[in-house]
Motif scaffolding. Sequence first.
Motif, PDB file in Angstrom:
ATOM      1  N   LYS A   1       0.799  -1.238  -0.028  1.00  0.00           N
ATOM      2  CA  LYS A   1      -0.024  -0.004  -0.003  1.00  0.00           C
ATOM      3  C   LYS A   1       0.546   1.364  -0.061  1.00  0.00           C
ATOM      4  O   LYS A   1       0.482   2.451   0.322  1.00  0.00           O
ATOM      5  N   GLY A   2       2.176   1.293  -0.086  1.00  0.00           N
ATOM      6  CA  GLY A   2       3.036   2.304  -0.691  1.00  0.00           C
ATOM      7  C   GLY A   2       3.565   3.184   0.650  1.00  0.00           C
ATOM      8  O   GLY A   2       4.063   4.200   0.350  1.00  0.00           O
TER       9      GLY A   2
ATOM     10  N   ALA B   1       6.147   6.364   0.009  1.00  0.00           N
ATOM     11  CA  ALA B   1       5.573   7.792  -0.124  1.00  0.00           C
ATOM     12  C   ALA B   1       6.485   8.496   1.029  1.00  0.00           C
ATOM     13  O   ALA B   1       6.733   9.583   0.631  1.00  0.00           O
ATOM     14  N   ARG B   2       6.933   7.853   2.252  1.00  0.00           N
ATOM     15  CA  ARG B   2       7.576   8.655   3.243  1.00  0.00           C
ATOM     16  C   ARG B   2       9.092   8.787   2.608  1.00  0.00           C
ATOM     17  O   ARG B   2       9.638   9.765   3.133  1.00  0.00           O
ATOM     18  N   MET B   3       9.700   7.772   2.015  1.00  0.00           N
ATOM     19  CA  MET B   3      11.032   7.712   1.535  1.00  0.00           C
ATOM     20  C   MET B   3      10.999   9.077   0.621  1.00  0.00           C
ATOM     21  O   MET B   3      11.877   9.798   0.596  1.00  0.00           O
ATOM     22  N   ALA B   4       9.961   9.214  -0.452  1.00  0.00           N
ATOM     23  CA  ALA B   4       9.968  10.169  -1.464  1.00  0.00           C
ATOM     24  C   ALA B   4      10.019  11.531  -0.802  1.00  0.00           C
ATOM     25  O   ALA B   4      10.755  12.413  -1.403  1.00  0.00           O
ATOM     26  N   GLU B   5       9.366  11.569   0.206  1.00  0.00           N
ATOM     27  CA  GLU B   5       9.315  12.800   0.981  1.00  0.00           C
ATOM     28  C   GLU B   5      10.529  13.214   1.692  1.00  0.00           C
ATOM     29  O   GLU B   5      11.017  14.327   1.562  1.00  0.00           O
ATOM     30  N   LYS B   6      11.179  12.133   2.172  1.00  0.00           N
ATOM     31  CA  LYS B   6      12.251  12.476   2.994  1.00  0.00           C
ATOM     32  C   LYS B   6      13.499  12.577   2.079  1.00  0.00           C
ATOM     33  O   LYS B   6      14.277  13.460   2.606  1.00  0.00           O
TER      34      LYS B   6
ATOM     35  N   SER C   1      -3.944   0.387  -5.875  1.00  0.00           N
ATOM     36  CA  SER C   1      -4.941   1.368  -5.839  1.00  0.00           C
ATOM     37  C   SER C   1      -4.893   2.036  -4.765  1.00  0.00           C
ATOM     38  O   SER C   1      -4.997   3.266  -4.514  1.00  0.00           O
ATOM     39  N   TYR C   2      -4.641   1.476  -3.399  1.00  0.00           N
ATOM     40  CA  TYR C   2      -4.398   2.041  -2.171  1.00  0.00           C
ATOM     41  C   TYR C   2      -3.401   2.900  -2.164  1.00  0.00           C
ATOM     42  O   TYR C   2      -3.352   3.901  -1.626  1.00  0.00           O
ATOM     43  N   ALA C   3      -2.254   2.226  -2.666  1.00  0.00           N
ATOM     44  CA  ALA C   3      -0.886   3.198  -2.825  1.00  0.00           C
ATOM     45  C   ALA C   3      -1.067   4.328  -3.397  1.00  0.00           C
ATOM     46  O   ALA C   3      -0.778   5.439  -2.772  1.00  0.00           O
ATOM     47  N   VAL C   4      -1.855   4.475  -4.462  1.00  0.00           N
ATOM     48  CA  VAL C   4      -2.010   5.436  -5.419  1.00  0.00           C
ATOM     49  C   VAL C   4      -2.701   6.489  -4.472  1.00  0.00           C
ATOM     50  O   VAL C   4      -2.441   7.595  -4.519  1.00  0.00           O
ATOM     51  N   GLU C   5      -3.764   6.198  -3.984  1.00  0.00           N
ATOM     52  CA  GLU C   5      -4.726   7.102  -3.100  1.00  0.00           C
ATOM     53  C   GLU C   5      -3.808   7.875  -1.734  1.00  0.00           C
ATOM     54  O   GLU C   5      -4.104   8.657  -1.670  1.00  0.00           O
ATOM     55  N   GLY C   6      -3.001   7.010  -1.558  1.00  0.00           N
ATOM     56  CA  GLY C   6      -2.204   7.550  -0.291  1.00  0.00           C
ATOM     57  C   GLY C   6      -0.856   8.338  -0.745  1.00  0.00           C
ATOM     58  O   GLY C   6      -0.079   8.668   0.123  1.00  0.00           O
TER      59      GLY C   6
END
Length: 207
Positions: free
Chosen positions: A45-46, A50-55, A72-77
């Motif tokens: 679910k990513g 997501a956190r790594m990309a931000e960091k 699809s859940y990963a995309v939404e988050g």
Amino acid sequence: MRLRKRPGAMEVLRERPGIVPQKPEQLRGQWTEDKPLHVELGTGKGRFLARMAEKYPSTSFVGMEKMESVLSYAVEGMEQQDNVRLVHGNVSDLQDYFASGEIDRIYLNFTDPWPKNRHEKRRLTFPTFLRLYKEVLSPRGDIHLKTDNEDFFTYSVEQFSRNGYHLNNLTLNLHAHEPEDNVRTEYEQKFADRAQRIFRVEAYLPE
Ligand SMILES: C[S@@+](CC[C@H](N)C(=O)[O-])C[C@H]1O[C@@H](n2cnc3c(N)ncnc32)[C@H](O)[C@@H]1O
């Protein structure tokens, strides 16, 4: 990850082409111009990605996941960021999406342990996968693996060693002295809540 098929999952993926490129094979060899490329295989679910990309905005991240409902859940988050993308695909087709030497780091986070011997070939540290990774990893590239499953960990360490990888920073209890820069994945958080041990190792190919 057991999850019922989610109606409309494919539409969710199609609606965000900035995050889920429609023809990811066309990006083979061109995922990034000047940033290091880090790829999480079986991204779920990513949360980690997501956190790594931000960091780490100076690193380009790609997550690969075979189940469209999960993706699809990963995309939404995920916020639209220029350093993170998702691929709906199977790790066995890795070379369709990534060119030789293109990836600087592979993350294997809590990938399915497939405990039965007859399913050994499905483990993402089975020798055929380790050979695939050798093809797509850059000369100084490495693999970071985390798991809660001790048998899978022992198996993976053995397979890395038998297949020419060297090991670094092996720990049998990551959360006992959790490094400040550790980013917990979805599964990692679940296991931490149950006070389960987390195993971690880095594997790289000698130059
Ligand atoms: C146990 S989950 C872990 C998810 C996430 N990495 C985490 O740590 O929270 C493993 C994920 O890997 C995906 N997966 C397993 N084998 C795969 C393969 N061959 N190709 C792509 N994804 C795969 C599964 O669908 C599942 O979503």
